[in-house]
Design an enzyme around this catalytic site. Structure first.
Site, PDB file in Angstrom:
ATOM      1  N   CYS A   2      10.841 -21.333   8.181  1.00 38.61           N
ATOM      2  CA  CYS A   2       9.943 -20.488   8.952  1.00 38.61           C
ATOM      3  C   CYS A   2       9.313 -19.433   8.030  1.00 38.61           C
ATOM      4  O   CYS A   2       9.994 -18.839   7.193  1.00 38.61           O
ATOM      5  CB  CYS A   2      10.605 -19.762  10.110  1.00 38.61           C
ATOM      6  SG  CYS A   2      11.384 -20.864  11.287  1.00 38.61           S
ATOM      7  N   ARG A  27       7.394 -23.229   4.060  1.00 37.75           N
ATOM      8  CA  ARG A  27       8.653 -22.805   4.678  1.00 37.75           C
ATOM      9  C   ARG A  27       8.903 -23.472   6.028  1.00 37.75           C
ATOM     10  O   ARG A  27       9.987 -23.346   6.605  1.00 37.75           O
ATOM     11  CB  ARG A  27       8.661 -21.285   4.865  1.00 37.75           C
ATOM     12  CG  ARG A  27       8.629 -20.523   3.561  1.00 37.75           C
ATOM     13  CD  ARG A  27       8.722 -19.032   3.832  1.00 37.75           C
ATOM     14  NE  ARG A  27       9.958 -18.705   4.510  1.00 37.75           N
ATOM     15  CZ  ARG A  27      11.095 -18.373   3.909  1.00 37.75           C
ATOM     16  NH1 ARG A  27      11.150 -18.316   2.605  1.00 37.75           N
ATOM     17  NH2 ARG A  27      12.169 -18.099   4.619  1.00 37.75           N
ATOM     18  N   GLY A 109      15.440 -17.330  11.283  1.00 40.59           N
ATOM     19  CA  GLY A 109      16.903 -17.220  11.273  1.00 40.59           C
ATOM     20  C   GLY A 109      17.482 -17.844  12.523  1.00 40.59           C
ATOM     21  O   GLY A 109      16.806 -18.613  13.212  1.00 40.59           O
ATOM     22  N   GLU A 488      18.881 -36.950  -9.129  1.00 42.84           N
ATOM     23  CA  GLU A 488      17.668 -36.161  -8.890  1.00 42.84           C
ATOM     24  C   GLU A 488      16.458 -37.085  -8.726  1.00 42.84           C
ATOM     25  O   GLU A 488      15.599 -36.854  -7.868  1.00 42.84           O
ATOM     26  CB  GLU A 488      17.473 -35.164 -10.049  1.00 42.84           C
ATOM     27  CG  GLU A 488      16.184 -34.355  -9.999  1.00 42.84           C
ATOM     28  CD  GLU A 488      16.009 -33.516  -8.736  1.00 42.84           C
ATOM     29  OE1 GLU A 488      16.947 -33.387  -7.943  1.00 42.84           O
ATOM     30  OE2 GLU A 488      14.886 -33.016  -8.542  1.00 42.84           O
ATOM     31  N   HIS A 511      31.504 -52.626  -7.631  1.00 42.60           N
ATOM     32  CA  HIS A 511      32.608 -52.291  -6.720  1.00 42.60           C
ATOM     33  C   HIS A 511      32.124 -52.264  -5.272  1.00 42.60           C
ATOM     34  O   HIS A 511      32.791 -51.687  -4.417  1.00 42.60           O
ATOM     35  CB  HIS A 511      33.227 -50.956  -7.123  1.00 42.60           C
ATOM     36  CG  HIS A 511      33.883 -51.025  -8.472  1.00 42.60           C
ATOM     37  ND1 HIS A 511      35.068 -51.681  -8.701  1.00 42.60           N
ATOM     38  CD2 HIS A 511      33.476 -50.572  -9.690  1.00 42.60           C
ATOM     39  CE1 HIS A 511      35.384 -51.611  -9.989  1.00 42.60           C
ATOM     40  NE2 HIS A 511      34.427 -50.946 -10.607  1.00 42.60           N
ATOM     41  N   LYS A 610      10.985 -25.627   2.524  1.00 44.96           N
ATOM     42  CA  LYS A 610      11.520 -25.021   1.310  1.00 44.96           C
ATOM     43  C   LYS A 610      12.339 -23.798   1.714  1.00 44.96           C
ATOM     44  O   LYS A 610      12.053 -23.183   2.733  1.00 44.96           O
ATOM     45  CB  LYS A 610      10.356 -24.592   0.414  1.00 44.96           C
ATOM     46  CG  LYS A 610      10.728 -24.569  -1.042  1.00 44.96           C
ATOM     47  CD  LYS A 610       9.513 -24.626  -1.914  1.00 44.96           C
ATOM     48  CE  LYS A 610       9.898 -24.631  -3.374  1.00 44.96           C
ATOM     49  NZ  LYS A 610      10.385 -25.932  -3.831  1.00 44.96           N
TER      50      LYS A 610
END
Ligand code: M6R
Length: 615
Positions: A2, A27, A109, A488, A511, A610
């Protein structure tokens, strides 16, 4: 998570906060909204009203809606959302008003006790229009409001459990903007008779470089005459403004189609910036950290803690550091760290790695380490962030603003800074001969130029990405540091292209996972570690024999690897421990071009944001 914006000044406020949101969209981008306090400065308060425009979807949807008309205002707040409580929808978008529409709030939040507060407020006669936790805030502030907005915000927040960064406006106070924070970032930009509030610094850069970074429990009272910061518990607190040196152009695309591509291309200079001033006469100089050499010598265990890409940087450093320092060094996922009761004491060093410096789990890990008396180092990019302020020592990565959700230049700057920090510790502990340190630093100084030479071969990756356009299953394989890097590489591809991509230690394929290998699968191998070259080559042959196409990133001059690969991309030679900084560049480009060919929204991948400020 946010983005919040606020403006009070003499400009037209709505275009300013919308422009700020554009710079904060990384965000969160599932809905957006703006609230404008009309008639700011009007003498007759009855004429003041707050108009809210909000909509589901990206910021552009809000801009389109605003083209229908928005009032002139000198005070406005705005929000771009990443949903936690309540699906992405127009009613759940911020800003949220109280019943009267006179008190309006944007929030970042989680209000943990919102169910209990909502029940209580409904009992008091308040009506709710959204499914969000946030909506309790305007109602709660209204409940305590007796003409003093600042006091009502303080009283309301005293009842709240959880994390918040909020901006609040009221129709009764057309020249007042109240902001407060706990466990979510918020900064105040100081202009000439005008003030800006934002979640992150990049949103302020076109307007001002003078920034007040709010700390937990700060409440900012912003009026045309200035900003006063008080503690939520009462009493004035002093926060010195900081001058931000980031270039505002650094937060623009500068002709690139996407921030990701621009940020990949910035890496020669961001790595150089991370090294600048930190190497002198064949030694690392990190005296800026202020670590006491005696304390460094007493360290008997190191944890490198982060999330996502930052964790992957820790994985690379952990192997190298342990080999050199001969004490246990472990990379840890911040979201797991404190729940597994790690061995922590005053002889432990905990390095918290974070681009944003605001990742909730990483901050919680830092606090856990500090509670046990351990020394903490924040390896962080954003100046003034919570990690930078609260860690015992801070080391900046100097990557400049990273806007694309997928991290690229922050990763290589983290690897660079970790190389320096690791060598600095070996110096303080006299763990390596001086000549070896000097040779490693020489190799490190050559990395920016070598990254340039890799970027010059971008066309090779463009062609490889075209070849992979129909492939939807990728295994990223490596051993040792190449396995850390493979993790990465796989993350980059999956987060922006939505293709299945999975990293495996190459020796583990037989495996179990080999059962998934068919002709429709591709293997992206990383083969830069000299000591493991032959072992990796055998593993690749096993995969190739089962029909997978093998694309390998290998060192220049490694002729053998041709026999176990269908295609090889060459990177220049360096010391084994530094090869990850070079080998990640083609993998970043490959992810970018595969996603681009697939028509994906590269800078804003679905479901992500982000700076993950919730746990
Ligand atoms: O700001 P941080 O470095 O603490 O963020 C950590 C992760 O959220 C971040 O690296 C994430 O994994 C990126 N989207 C990966 O590209």
């Amino acid at each position: 998570m946010c983005g919040i914006a606020g403006y009070l000044g003499s400009r037209s406020a709505v275009p300013v906060v919308v422009d700020q949101l554009r710079r904060l969209e990384y965000r969160g981008y599932d809905s957006a909204g703006v609230a404008a306090v009309r008639s700011a400065g009007e003498v007759d308060l009855r004429a003041v009203e707050i108009q809210i425009v909000k909509t589901e979807g990206k910021l552009q949807a809000l801009v389109d809606k605003l083209n229908g008309g928005m009032p002139e205002a000198r005070l406005a707040i705005a929000h771009t959302r990443w949903a936690t409580h309540g699906r992405p929808s127009t009613p759940n978008a911020h800003p949220h008003p109280d019943d009267s529409g006179k008190i309006v709030v944007c929030h970042n939040g989680i209000i943990e006790n919102y169910v209990e507060l909502r029940g209580w407020l409904q009992g008091q006669g308040h009506e709710f229009r959204s499914e969000t936790d946030t909506e309790v805030l305007p109602h709660l502030i209204a409940e305590y409001y007796e003409g003093d907005l600042e006091q009502a915000v303080r009283d309301a927040l005293a009842r709240v459990r959880g994390s918040f960064a909020i901006v609040v406006v009221s129709a009764d106070h057309p020249d007042l903007l109240v902001a407060a924070r706990k466990d979510s970032p918020l900064v105040v930009g100081l202009g000439d008779g005008e003030y800006f509030v934002a979640s992150d610094i990049p949103a302020l850069l076109p307007y001002t470089r003078d920034v007040l970074v709010l700390e937990d429990h700060d409440l900012a009272v912003i009026r045309p005459t200035g900003v006063t910061i008080r503690s939520l518990r009462g009493g004035e607190v002093k926060r010195e403004p900081m001058r931000v040196t980031w270039d505002s152009a650094a937060a623009e695309k500068q002709g690139y189609d996407h921030f990701m591509l621009k940020e990949i291309h910035e890496q020669p200079s961001t790595i150089r910036d991370t090294l600048r001033g930190r190497i002198a006469e064949g030694r690392v100089d990190l005296s800026e950290l202020g670590i006491d050499p005696a304390k460094a010598q007493a360290i008997d265990r190191i944890y490198l803690v982060g999330c996502g890409t930052a964790y992957h940087a820790g994985l690379v450093a952990a192997q190298t550091w342990e080999r050199r320092l001969r004490i246990p060094v472990a990379a840890e996922l911040a979201s797991e760290f404190r729940y597994r009761e790690p061995v922590l004491n005053e002889r432990s060093l905990v390095v918290l790695i974070s681009q944003s410096g605001e990742t909730a789990d990483t901050l919680a890990a830092m606090r856990e380490a500090q509670a046990h008396g351990s020394t903490t180092v924040g390896l962080v990019n954003v100046v003034g962030s919570t990690l930078a302020r609260e860690a015992d020592h801070a080391l900046y990565t100097q990557a400049g603003p990273e806007i694309c959700v997928a991290s690229t230049k922050a990763y290589t700057s983290q690897l660079t800074a970790l190389s320096l920090l690791g060598l600095y510790l070996t110096q303080l502990r006299e763990a390596l001969p001086a000549a070896e340190v000097a040779a490693l630093l020489e190799a490190l100084s050559a990395i920016p130029g070598q990254v340039e030479s890799i970027l010059a071969k971008e066309e090779e990756i463009v062609r490889a990405a075209e070849f992979f356009s129909d492939c939807h299953d990728f295994f990223f394989l490596g051993r040792g540091l190449d396995y850390a890097l493979a993790q990465e590489g796989a993350l980059k591809l999956k987060e922006i292209s939505y293709r299945h991509s999975e990293a495996l230690a190459a020796g583990e394929m037989k495996h179990g996972t080999l059962a998934l290998v068919t002709e429709s699968v591709s293997a992206i191998a990383v083969a830069t570690q000299d000591a493991l070259r032959e072992k990796l080559a055998s593993n690749l042959k096993e995969v190739k024999a089962r029909g997978a196409y093998v694309f390998t990133v290998a060192r220049e001059g490694d002729a053998e690897i041709e026999h176990s690969s269908d295609q090889v991309f060459r990177v220049p030679n360096s010391h084994d421990s530094l090869m990850p900084i070079l080998a990640i560049i083609p993998l970043q480009l490959l992810a970018y071009y595969i996603a681009r060919n697939g028509g994906c929204e590269i800078d804003q991948p679905r479901n992500l944001a982000k700076s993950v400020t919730v746990e």
